[in-house]
Scaffold this motif. Structure first.
Motif, PDB file in Angstrom:
ATOM      1  N   ILE A   5       1.125   6.897 -22.233  1.00 41.50           N
ATOM      2  CA  ILE A   5       1.772   8.143 -21.822  1.00 41.50           C
ATOM      3  C   ILE A   5       2.888   7.873 -20.821  1.00 41.50           C
ATOM      4  CG2 ILE A   5       1.390  10.384 -20.692  1.00 41.50           C
ATOM      5  CD1 ILE A   5      -1.506  10.247 -21.673  1.00 41.50           C
ATOM      6  N   GLY A   6       4.091   8.311 -21.162  1.00 38.98           N
ATOM      7  CA  GLY A   6       5.222   8.165 -20.249  1.00 38.98           C
ATOM      8  C   GLY A   6       5.165   9.219 -19.153  1.00 38.98           C
ATOM      9  N   ASP A  14       6.814  15.635 -13.576  1.00 40.36           N
ATOM     10  CA  ASP A  14       7.683  15.157 -14.652  1.00 40.36           C
ATOM     11  C   ASP A  14       6.903  14.825 -15.916  1.00 40.36           C
ATOM     12  OD1 ASP A  14      10.059  15.415 -13.298  1.00 40.36           O
ATOM     13  OD2 ASP A  14      10.024  13.378 -12.483  1.00 40.36           O
ATOM     14  N   ILE A  15       5.583  14.823 -15.834  1.00 44.30           N
ATOM     15  CA  ILE A  15       4.787  14.565 -17.037  1.00 44.30           C
ATOM     16  C   ILE A  15       4.934  15.747 -17.999  1.00 44.30           C
ATOM     17  CG2 ILE A  15       2.622  15.613 -16.205  1.00 44.30           C
ATOM     18  CD1 ILE A  15       1.284  13.070 -17.582  1.00 44.30           C
ATOM     19  N   VAL A  17       3.581  18.529 -20.787  1.00 46.73           N
ATOM     20  CA  VAL A  17       2.352  19.311 -20.918  1.00 46.73           C
ATOM     21  C   VAL A  17       1.377  18.580 -21.840  1.00 46.73           C
ATOM     22  CG1 VAL A  17       1.406  21.495 -21.759  1.00 46.73           C
ATOM     23  CG2 VAL A  17       3.549  21.481 -20.451  1.00 46.73           C
ATOM     24  N   LYS A  18       1.926  17.998 -22.935  1.00 54.38           N
ATOM     25  CA  LYS A  18       1.101  17.236 -23.867  1.00 54.38           C
ATOM     26  C   LYS A  18       0.403  16.072 -23.142  1.00 54.38           C
ATOM     27  CE  LYS A  18       2.858  16.390 -28.113  1.00 54.38           C
ATOM     28  NZ  LYS A  18       3.856  15.749 -29.008  1.00 54.38           N
ATOM     29  N   GLY A  19       1.174  15.348 -22.346  1.00 51.37           N
ATOM     30  CA  GLY A  19       0.624  14.208 -21.618  1.00 51.37           C
ATOM     31  C   GLY A  19      -0.468  14.635 -20.648  1.00 51.37           C
ATOM     32  N   LEU A  20      -0.225  15.720 -19.944  1.00 54.80           N
ATOM     33  CA  LEU A  20      -1.193  16.199 -18.950  1.00 54.80           C
ATOM     34  C   LEU A  20      -2.513  16.607 -19.614  1.00 54.80           C
ATOM     35  CD1 LEU A  20      -1.714  16.830 -15.978  1.00 54.80           C
ATOM     36  CD2 LEU A  20      -0.765  19.119 -16.363  1.00 54.80           C
ATOM     37  N   GLU A  21      -2.401  17.294 -20.743  1.00 54.45           N
ATOM     38  CA  GLU A  21      -3.623  17.723 -21.446  1.00 54.45           C
ATOM     39  C   GLU A  21      -4.455  16.521 -21.884  1.00 54.45           C
ATOM     40  OE1 GLU A  21      -2.094  22.014 -23.272  1.00 54.45           O
ATOM     41  OE2 GLU A  21      -2.614  20.389 -24.641  1.00 54.45           O
ATOM     42  N   ILE A  22      -3.768  15.476 -22.328  1.00 53.59           N
ATOM     43  CA  ILE A  22      -4.486  14.265 -22.763  1.00 53.59           C
ATOM     44  C   ILE A  22      -5.190  13.600 -21.574  1.00 53.59           C
ATOM     45  CG2 ILE A  22      -4.199  11.931 -23.693  1.00 53.59           C
ATOM     46  CD1 ILE A  22      -1.924  13.104 -25.444  1.00 53.59           C
ATOM     47  N   ILE A  23      -4.464  13.474 -20.462  1.00 54.21           N
ATOM     48  CA  ILE A  23      -5.055  12.844 -19.272  1.00 54.21           C
ATOM     49  C   ILE A  23      -6.348  13.565 -18.874  1.00 54.21           C
ATOM     50  CG2 ILE A  23      -4.755  12.478 -16.787  1.00 54.21           C
ATOM     51  CD1 ILE A  23      -1.785  11.964 -17.345  1.00 54.21           C
ATOM     52  N   LYS A  24      -6.282  14.879 -18.914  1.00 53.49           N
ATOM     53  CA  LYS A  24      -7.426  15.663 -18.449  1.00 53.49           C
ATOM     54  C   LYS A  24      -8.680  15.415 -19.291  1.00 53.49           C
ATOM     55  CE  LYS A  24      -5.098  19.382 -15.907  1.00 53.49           C
ATOM     56  NZ  LYS A  24      -5.671  19.098 -14.571  1.00 53.49           N
TER      57      LYS A  24
ATOM     58  N   THR B  16       8.248  19.227 -19.813  1.00 55.02           N
ATOM     59  CA  THR B  16       7.545  18.731 -18.635  1.00 55.02           C
ATOM     60  C   THR B  16       6.913  19.906 -17.881  1.00 55.02           C
ATOM     61  OG1 THR B  16       9.467  18.911 -17.165  1.00 55.02           O
ATOM     62  CG2 THR B  16       9.209  16.849 -18.369  1.00 55.02           C
ATOM     63  N   VAL B  17       5.937  19.573 -17.062  1.00 54.82           N
ATOM     64  CA  VAL B  17       5.279  20.602 -16.257  1.00 54.82           C
ATOM     65  C   VAL B  17       6.323  21.279 -15.353  1.00 54.82           C
ATOM     66  CG1 VAL B  17       3.568  20.996 -14.449  1.00 54.82           C
ATOM     67  CG2 VAL B  17       3.061  19.422 -16.342  1.00 54.82           C
ATOM     68  N   LYS B  18       7.224  20.457 -14.794  1.00 53.64           N
ATOM     69  CA  LYS B  18       8.289  20.993 -13.942  1.00 53.64           C
ATOM     70  C   LYS B  18       9.152  22.002 -14.714  1.00 53.64           C
ATOM     71  CE  LYS B  18      10.512  17.999 -11.116  1.00 53.64           C
ATOM     72  NZ  LYS B  18      11.391  16.826 -10.890  1.00 53.64           N
ATOM     73  N   GLY B  19       9.532  21.624 -15.919  1.00 49.75           N
ATOM     74  CA  GLY B  19      10.361  22.501 -16.745  1.00 49.75           C
ATOM     75  C   GLY B  19       9.658  23.809 -17.070  1.00 49.75           C
ATOM     76  N   LEU B  20       8.373  23.702 -17.408  1.00 52.50           N
ATOM     77  CA  LEU B  20       7.608  24.891 -17.785  1.00 52.50           C
ATOM     78  C   LEU B  20       7.490  25.864 -16.602  1.00 52.50           C
ATOM     79  CD1 LEU B  20       5.964  26.330 -19.964  1.00 52.50           C
ATOM     80  CD2 LEU B  20       3.948  25.063 -19.200  1.00 52.50           C
TER      81      LEU B  20
END
Lengths: 268, 268
Positions: A5-6, A14-15, A17-24, B16-20
């Motif tokens: 995950i970048g 800066d992550i 939303v897709k990345g954050l959901e996966i991390i969780k 990104t979370v920031k963008g959202l």
């Protein structure tokens, strides 16, 4: 499943939303900590994700991937990397190693300096090959990247110079010892890179790259403290752009009028 | 404040979370709809954001920016763009126009094809200048991009070819009329791009680019339906990679062993 995950430019938000959901939902989350640096610090990420991070340093990534992949056929494991997952050869290699072991892989892309450098107003399609400028020592002063800058310039192209990072480098003395000792982390500044470049320019007076070439110094791109300066290569030496990460651009010989207008904001 | 927000590769959750967070607080949110295409459709975005989007097509962006900037000194206005905000000259220009009007600007970066192309395993630092391949007509068949591919190849570099997009192009007949009529949107496929390239190769038999050059065709990068194929330029013509967006890579002459190993997965 193994997720690479970048994290983008380094602020926790800066992550994607897709990345954050996966991390969780992951069982273990590693943070790759040697090909780049996380400007915000690990704690800020852990707090934002509500999750403990495991630091994956050079030794783990290069020699101990089985730790990362342990039970990845049954569990969800993520490795977080600053920028985009394909910014470092190491990560491409990791994906192959996962596939060899029959582990499924999913990539989550993000911004990297390769596209975010556009923030200075230079057109991304007018960049040639990207180069890396390594730290010199008294006895090791490679300058092959200079030929690439010259070749880009001759073709009318800008060059993005990525500046060296030394994290968890073993000291020369400890290389032969059982217990490795490490040098303090260091990050090349625009000023340091420009000093090295000026030395090469002096040794190569007959190329199109001179101390008067227009350069762009960029620090902490995408963050609230982002700084951009525009000036000659010799001017770049004089300015302290503060904390890492820094990048340097050597502009091509013929700027587009829109590029000129945009750069004007950052002239020193 | 005017926010220019990159949507990344096009899935709603690629933001990104920031963008959202910024979108959610904005008074008006525009979606730029002519330099790229949103694979998921506008409705999917609106539903995910819980917000109505205003479509900003070519006419608005190029001729009617005052509509976008209306009250941007007091309100929060966002323009969403596929990829990274600096992927198109148009956006750089918009930022300058905003600053001229005394409007503050904030950028939110994201992934773009320029870094996401790394998904095929070719090293990002081994790419030369990016080129764009335009749609040919019977009377207009520009091929200056070919020289750039040749020059990259001669330097041992890969070339990323961005493929043409025609959205809201006025028909030739309606150009002189008061009421413009538009051609249906079209997006160049890897197969179409390869056909045009093969024609140029035939006319230029003495360059290093031949029909046997190893190419990589990429479709819908970053999405669940991402497809990558690897083969000769002439093979690329035969394969239908399905829905847009497509990109084509002409590889350099000397691949790194890790690149060879990675590409192996996608051989046709």
């Amino acid at each position: 499943m193994f997720f690479l995950i970048g994290l983008g430019l380094g602020d926790p938000k800066d992550i994607t939303v897709k990345g954050l959901e996966i991390i969780k939902k992951c069982n273990r989350v590693y943070l790759e900590s040697y090909t780049s640096i996380l400007p915000c610090g690990t704690e800020a990420l852990e707090e934002f994700y509500g999750k403990k991070l495991i630091i994956a340093d050079r030794d783990v990534i290069e020699q101990d991937v089985d730790e990362i992949f342990y039970e990845a056929d049954k569990l969800d494991i993520a490795l977080l990397v600053v920028g985009d997952p394909f910014g470092a050869t190491t990560h491409t290699d990791l994906i192959l190693r996962a596939k060899e072991r029959g582990i499924k892989v999913q990539i989550v892309h993000n911004a990297s300096i390769l596209n975010a450098v556009g923030c200075c107003g230079l057109q991304l399609y007018s960049f040639g090959e990207t180069v890396s400028i390594p730290y010199w020592t008294d006895t090791w002063q490679p300058d092959s990247f200079f030929d690439k800058i010259v070749a880009n310039h001759q073709r009318g192209l800008h060059t993005l110079c990525l500046l060296d990072i030394k994290v968890k480098e073993p000291t020369l003395e400890s290389l032969t010892k059982k217990k490795k000792e490490y040098m303090p982390a260091k990050f090349m500044s625009v000023s340091e890179a420009s000093q090295q470049l000026l030395q090469i320019v002096e040794r190569n007076p007959d190329t199109c790259i001179t101390k008067n070439c227009l350069c762009v110094g960029i620090a902490r791109v995408g963050s609230d403290t982002q700084q951009i300066i525009v000036g000659s290569l010799s001017k770049m030496v004089e300015y302290d752009l503060g904390k890492p990460l820094h990048s340097l651009v050597i502009t091509g010989p013929n700027l587009h009028p829109l590029e000129v207008e945009y750069l004007e904001q950052f002239k020193i």
